[in-house]
Design a protein around this motif. Structure first.
Motif, PDB file in Angstrom:
ATOM      1  N   MET A   1      32.813   3.185   4.322  1.00 36.20           N
ATOM      2  CA  MET A   1      32.055   4.295   4.023  1.00 36.20           C
ATOM      3  C   MET A   1      31.198   4.751   4.932  1.00 36.20           C
ATOM      4  O   MET A   1      31.101   4.323   6.052  1.00 36.20           O
ATOM      5  CB  MET A   1      30.887   3.687   2.916  1.00 36.20           C
ATOM      6  CG  MET A   1      31.364   3.075   1.718  1.00 36.20           C
ATOM      7  SD  MET A   1      29.914   2.383   0.727  1.00 36.20           S
ATOM      8  CE  MET A   1      29.342   3.895   0.168  1.00 36.20           C
ATOM      9  N   SER A   2      31.148   6.218   5.075  1.00 36.81           N
ATOM     10  CA  SER A   2      30.316   6.968   6.017  1.00 36.81           C
ATOM     11  C   SER A   2      29.066   6.700   6.081  1.00 36.81           C
ATOM     12  O   SER A   2      28.560   6.642   4.831  1.00 36.81           O
ATOM     13  CB  SER A   2      30.808   8.294   5.983  1.00 36.81           C
ATOM     14  OG  SER A   2      30.178   8.987   4.714  1.00 36.81           O
ATOM     15  N   ASP A   3      28.476   6.997   7.072  1.00 36.72           N
ATOM     16  CA  ASP A   3      26.924   6.822   6.999  1.00 36.72           C
ATOM     17  C   ASP A   3      26.280   7.812   6.256  1.00 36.72           C
ATOM     18  O   ASP A   3      24.978   7.497   5.516  1.00 36.72           O
ATOM     19  CB  ASP A   3      26.135   6.728   8.557  1.00 36.72           C
ATOM     20  CG  ASP A   3      26.781   7.922   9.496  1.00 36.72           C
ATOM     21  OD1 ASP A   3      27.242   8.985   8.800  1.00 36.72           O
ATOM     22  OD2 ASP A   3      26.619   8.003  10.535  1.00 36.72           O
ATOM     23  N   VAL A   4      26.828   9.343   6.291  1.00 40.22           N
ATOM     24  CA  VAL A   4      26.182  10.182   5.462  1.00 40.22           C
ATOM     25  C   VAL A   4      26.411   9.855   3.887  1.00 40.22           C
ATOM     26  O   VAL A   4      25.276  10.180   3.264  1.00 40.22           O
ATOM     27  CB  VAL A   4      27.063  11.645   5.618  1.00 40.22           C
ATOM     28  CG1 VAL A   4      26.407  12.673   4.848  1.00 40.22           C
ATOM     29  CG2 VAL A   4      26.690  11.947   7.362  1.00 40.22           C
ATOM     30  N   ALA A   5      27.421   9.458   3.369  1.00 41.20           N
ATOM     31  CA  ALA A   5      27.637   9.062   2.059  1.00 41.20           C
ATOM     32  C   ALA A   5      26.613   7.877   1.518  1.00 41.20           C
ATOM     33  O   ALA A   5      26.172   7.962   0.531  1.00 41.20           O
ATOM     34  CB  ALA A   5      28.989   8.528   1.904  1.00 41.20           C
ATOM     35  N   VAL A   6      26.414   7.091   2.451  1.00 43.78           N
ATOM     36  CA  VAL A   6      25.675   5.807   2.163  1.00 43.78           C
ATOM     37  C   VAL A   6      24.096   6.247   2.132  1.00 43.78           C
ATOM     38  O   VAL A   6      23.379   6.170   1.093  1.00 43.78           O
ATOM     39  CB  VAL A   6      25.831   4.635   3.282  1.00 43.78           C
ATOM     40  CG1 VAL A   6      24.688   3.637   3.078  1.00 43.78           C
ATOM     41  CG2 VAL A   6      27.007   4.108   2.964  1.00 43.78           C
ATOM     42  N   ALA A   7      23.900   7.243   3.140  1.00 43.54           N
ATOM     43  CA  ALA A   7      22.365   7.471   3.224  1.00 43.54           C
ATOM     44  C   ALA A   7      22.088   8.428   2.141  1.00 43.54           C
ATOM     45  O   ALA A   7      20.942   8.365   1.418  1.00 43.54           O
ATOM     46  CB  ALA A   7      21.934   8.455   4.418  1.00 43.54           C
ATOM     47  N   GLY A   8      22.927   9.434   1.530  1.00 45.48           N
ATOM     48  CA  GLY A   8      22.837  10.101   0.371  1.00 45.48           C
ATOM     49  C   GLY A   8      22.806   9.380  -0.883  1.00 45.48           C
ATOM     50  O   GLY A   8      22.008   9.769  -1.775  1.00 45.48           O
ATOM     51  N   TYR A   9      23.682   8.367  -0.943  1.00 47.50           N
ATOM     52  CA  TYR A   9      23.838   7.843  -2.099  1.00 47.50           C
ATOM     53  C   TYR A   9      22.276   6.907  -2.323  1.00 47.50           C
ATOM     54  O   TYR A   9      21.659   6.781  -3.624  1.00 47.50           O
ATOM     55  CB  TYR A   9      24.888   6.592  -1.944  1.00 47.50           C
ATOM     56  CG  TYR A   9      25.055   5.624  -3.426  1.00 47.50           C
ATOM     57  CD1 TYR A   9      25.901   6.304  -4.494  1.00 47.50           C
ATOM     58  CD2 TYR A   9      24.734   4.453  -3.291  1.00 47.50           C
ATOM     59  CE1 TYR A   9      26.201   5.503  -5.349  1.00 47.50           C
ATOM     60  CE2 TYR A   9      24.785   3.542  -4.502  1.00 47.50           C
ATOM     61  CZ  TYR A   9      25.474   4.141  -5.650  1.00 47.50           C
ATOM     62  OH  TYR A   9      25.773   3.383  -6.578  1.00 47.50           O
ATOM     63  N   VAL A  10      22.042   6.111  -1.337  1.00 41.98           N
ATOM     64  CA  VAL A  10      20.571   5.652  -1.460  1.00 41.98           C
ATOM     65  C   VAL A  10      19.313   6.342  -1.564  1.00 41.98           C
ATOM     66  O   VAL A  10      18.536   6.009  -2.507  1.00 41.98           O
ATOM     67  CB  VAL A  10      20.362   4.651  -0.061  1.00 41.98           C
ATOM     68  CG1 VAL A  10      19.058   4.063  -0.238  1.00 41.98           C
ATOM     69  CG2 VAL A  10      21.436   3.584  -0.041  1.00 41.98           C
ATOM     70  N   ALA A  11      19.412   7.540  -0.875  1.00 39.80           N
ATOM     71  CA  ALA A  11      18.276   8.715  -1.225  1.00 39.80           C
ATOM     72  C   ALA A  11      18.351   9.292  -2.557  1.00 39.80           C
ATOM     73  O   ALA A  11      17.248   9.433  -2.964  1.00 39.80           O
ATOM     74  CB  ALA A  11      18.395   9.770  -0.214  1.00 39.80           C
ATOM     75  N   LYS A  12      19.336   9.094  -3.325  1.00 42.56           N
ATOM     76  CA  LYS A  12      19.380   9.615  -4.630  1.00 42.56           C
ATOM     77  C   LYS A  12      18.613   8.769  -5.653  1.00 42.56           C
ATOM     78  O   LYS A  12      18.060   9.245  -6.300  1.00 42.56           O
ATOM     79  CB  LYS A  12      20.889   9.803  -5.285  1.00 42.56           C
ATOM     80  CG  LYS A  12      20.968  10.182  -6.573  1.00 42.56           C
ATOM     81  CD  LYS A  12      22.535  10.431  -6.987  1.00 42.56           C
ATOM     82  CE  LYS A  12      23.085   8.830  -6.830  1.00 42.56           C
ATOM     83  NZ  LYS A  12      24.506   8.862  -7.758  1.00 42.56           N
ATOM     84  N   TYR A  13      19.052   7.431  -5.240  1.00 37.08           N
ATOM     85  CA  TYR A  13      18.184   6.649  -6.126  1.00 37.08           C
ATOM     86  C   TYR A  13      16.871   6.363  -5.627  1.00 37.08           C
ATOM     87  O   TYR A  13      15.925   5.810  -6.741  1.00 37.08           O
ATOM     88  CB  TYR A  13      18.887   5.157  -6.059  1.00 37.08           C
ATOM     89  CG  TYR A  13      20.291   5.247  -7.015  1.00 37.08           C
ATOM     90  CD1 TYR A  13      20.140   5.320  -8.319  1.00 37.08           C
ATOM     91  CD2 TYR A  13      21.375   5.048  -6.448  1.00 37.08           C
ATOM     92  CE1 TYR A  13      21.304   5.685  -9.093  1.00 37.08           C
ATOM     93  CE2 TYR A  13      22.636   5.053  -6.923  1.00 37.08           C
ATOM     94  CZ  TYR A  13      22.479   5.242  -8.335  1.00 37.08           C
ATOM     95  OH  TYR A  13      23.739   5.528  -8.909  1.00 37.08           O
ATOM     96  N   ALA A  14      16.361   6.829  -4.777  1.00 36.92           N
ATOM     97  CA  ALA A  14      14.887   6.785  -4.312  1.00 36.92           C
ATOM     98  C   ALA A  14      13.916   7.417  -4.979  1.00 36.92           C
ATOM     99  O   ALA A  14      12.815   7.541  -5.159  1.00 36.92           O
ATOM    100  CB  ALA A  14      14.915   6.971  -2.913  1.00 36.92           C
ATOM    101  N   THR A  15      14.375   8.298  -5.818  1.00 36.11           N
ATOM    102  CA  THR A  15      13.946   9.534  -6.580  1.00 36.11           C
ATOM    103  C   THR A  15      13.876   9.369  -8.016  1.00 36.11           C
ATOM    104  O   THR A  15      13.383  10.173  -8.719  1.00 36.11           O
ATOM    105  CB  THR A  15      14.351  10.915  -6.364  1.00 36.11           C
ATOM    106  OG1 THR A  15      15.776  11.215  -6.522  1.00 36.11           O
ATOM    107  CG2 THR A  15      14.113  11.371  -4.824  1.00 36.11           C
ATOM    108  N   LYS A  16      14.576   8.152  -8.446  1.00 36.65           N
ATOM    109  CA  LYS A  16      14.445   7.933  -9.980  1.00 36.65           C
ATOM    110  C   LYS A  16      13.603   6.519 -10.198  1.00 36.65           C
ATOM    111  O   LYS A  16      13.409   5.831  -9.233  1.00 36.65           O
ATOM    112  CB  LYS A  16      16.043   7.530 -10.049  1.00 36.65           C
ATOM    113  CG  LYS A  16      16.869   8.654 -10.054  1.00 36.65           C
ATOM    114  CD  LYS A  16      18.469   8.394 -10.634  1.00 36.65           C
ATOM    115  CE  LYS A  16      19.331   9.604 -10.376  1.00 36.65           C
ATOM    116  NZ  LYS A  16      20.787   9.279 -10.885  1.00 36.65           N
ATOM    117  N   SER A  17      13.432   6.403 -11.556  1.00 34.59           N
ATOM    118  CA  SER A  17      12.700   5.316 -12.001  1.00 34.59           C
ATOM    119  C   SER A  17      13.121   4.712 -13.091  1.00 34.59           C
ATOM    120  O   SER A  17      14.490   4.394 -13.054  1.00 34.59           O
ATOM    121  CB  SER A  17      11.268   5.678 -12.044  1.00 34.59           C
ATOM    122  OG  SER A  17      10.532   4.663 -12.419  1.00 34.59           O
ATOM    123  N   THR A  18      12.597   4.634 -14.446  1.00 30.81           N
ATOM    124  CA  THR A  18      13.058   3.995 -15.325  1.00 30.81           C
ATOM    125  C   THR A  18      13.903   5.177 -16.535  1.00 30.81           C
ATOM    126  O   THR A  18      14.105   4.819 -17.478  1.00 30.81           O
ATOM    127  CB  THR A  18      11.801   3.528 -16.243  1.00 30.81           C
ATOM    128  OG1 THR A  18      11.018   4.459 -16.435  1.00 30.81           O
ATOM    129  CG2 THR A  18      11.159   2.309 -15.549  1.00 30.81           C
TER     130      THR A  18
END
Length: 433
Positions: free
Chosen positions: A275-292
């Motif tokens: 995986m590319s570093d941009v794809a991983v960072a973007g994927y993880v950042a997306k879930y950082a703004t979610k909750s329940t």
């Protein structure tokens, strides 16, 4: 400066804060080289308060502040993968893996479309067999609520943070054992750093997505030893994920159990053919703004602030709390709009929290028992959110210097005295701080 320009554009695209914090008072900008006041703002003169951003990370609460948080999260995670923001670019050459730790099964739930959006039949051999479309409220709910392990799921959420801590310890232990070293000796040669986010599944249980990186003994600026390879790191992660467990004591309404990660474990290489570093960072950042929200629940804390959920004035007894009439629940919060599955999880968490073995769970019933950080990282992984916000404040100061027509590099000091006045009503006019 590119990141700051991106942050400014993100704020413009997202618009105004959905729930700004209103402040009254005054602010002075002082030129520290001369002591002269170069700008002042006093709400007593303007006749109305000012609004500052709520800085809530959740997109469901404030899309504007969430967009800014997501951009910061992307740069925090990306810096640990490719360098930048005081993190050496050498980290891009270190062994790095993207790991997903799942929760075990607590009973069969209704399934929706596949990850690629293709239709999928729900438990064809079971008791459903329907084709659930996107948005179907049945997705993630228990097929047989009577046999579903609701207490087990709540307890897993409650101990997910402790299980993660045990996992990180075991990864280091297994990595040292693979090299034939003691943990003390291995820690002097290699550092294992992590960055992770929690994601709520439709069924109301958390999964963890983590970035795992190997550094040298001096941190991100030093290369790990030759024996610290991707293969050994992968082996250590698999051993830790399958072997770690936490024993939870039983109570009158549920039995004792050992909590473990689920059987599904996804480990992917970052960089190279992975995986590319941009794809991983973007994927993880997306879930950082979610909750329940993914689980269909978005309610405030249930416990009464006065009695902290006990229903009485002191945890060991006393008079009934007048604020909640002895129920322990915060007045005005209803669960009627929730699905039966989610409502049962909330009620189960509340009932478990009433037993001394699980004291404190009632504080987290609105999050189905989960009370860990949705996004966290090792101290040596990369930069911090605080550093990024400080950088943005410095950028704002430069803009103020230019706006006031002051010479470039003029040192400014902000002297402020603000008091909280609440949140604005719809249509309330305000001035941004």
């Amino acid at each position: 400066m590119t990141r700051l320009a991106e942050a400014e554009q993100a704020q413009q695209r997202a618009g105004d804060c959905a729930r700004p914090v209103l402040l009254s008072g005054r602010r002075l900008l002082v030129d520290t080289s001369t002591g002269r006041i170069v700008d002042r703002l006093d709400t007593a003169d303007t006749g109305h308060s000012i609004g500052v951003r709520c800085r809530n990370r959740r997109r469901a609460v404030c899309p504007a502040c969430s967009a800014l948080y997501r951009l910061d999260a992307f740069h925090v995670f990306a810096a640990g993968l490719r360098g930048g923001k005081d993190t050496p670019a050498l980290v891009a050459d270190h062994p790095r893996l993207f790991v997903t730790l799942t929760a075990p099964s607590f009973g069969r739930v209704h399934c929706g479309p596949g990850r690629d959006g293709s239709p999928r039949r729900c438990h064809q051999r079971g008791s459903c067999g329907r084709w659930h479309t996107v948005g179907d409220p049945a997705i993630g709910t228990a097929i047989d609520p009577g046999s579903y392990d609701y207490p087990g799921q709540v307890l897993f959420n409650a101990h997910a943070g402790a299980l993660w801590a045990r996992f990180t310890i075991d990864v280091r232990r297994h990595l040292a054992a693979a090299a034939g070293l003691t943990r003390t000796a291995a820690s002097g040669q290699v550092r294992v750093v992590f960055a992770k986010v929690a994601e709520f599944q439709n069924r109301g249980v958390v999964h963890l997505h983590a970035i795992v990186r190997l550094d040298g003994p001096a941190g991100p600026g030093s290369a790990p030893p030759a024996w610290a390879t991707l293969r050994r790191l992968t082996t250590a992660i698999r051993a830790a994920a399958t072997g770690v467990g936490i024993t939870v004591s039983g109570s009158r309404i549920t039995s004792a159990r050992v909590l473990r990660w689920g059987r599904q474990l996804d480990i992917r290489r970052i960089g190279g053919n992975g995986m590319s570093d941009v794809a991983v960072a973007g994927y993880v950042a997306k879930y950082a703004t979610k909750s329940t929200e993914a689980a269909g629940i978005d309610i405030p804390p249930l416990f009464c602030r006065t009695c902290t959920g006990h229903g009485v004035t002191t945890p060991t007894g006393g008079r009934l709390c007048r604020s909640c009439n002895g129920t322990g629940r915060r007045p005005g919060v209803t669960l009627d709009h929730l699905t039966a599955h989610v409502r049962t999880l909330v009620d189960t968490c509340w009932r478990l929290g009433g037993h001394p073995e699980y004291a404190g769970l009632r504080r987290w019933a609105h999050q189905l028992g989960f009370h860990g950080h949705f996004a966290s990282k090792s101290r040596g992984y990369s930069t911090t959110f605080a550093a990024l916000r400080a950088e943005r404040r410095a950028w704002s100061t430069l803009g103020q210097v230019e706006r006031l027509g002051l010479p470039a590099g003029t040192p400014l000091l902000v002297v402020a005295d603000w008091r909280y006045t609440g949140h604005p009503d719809p249509g309330h006019q305000r001035r941004s701080a």
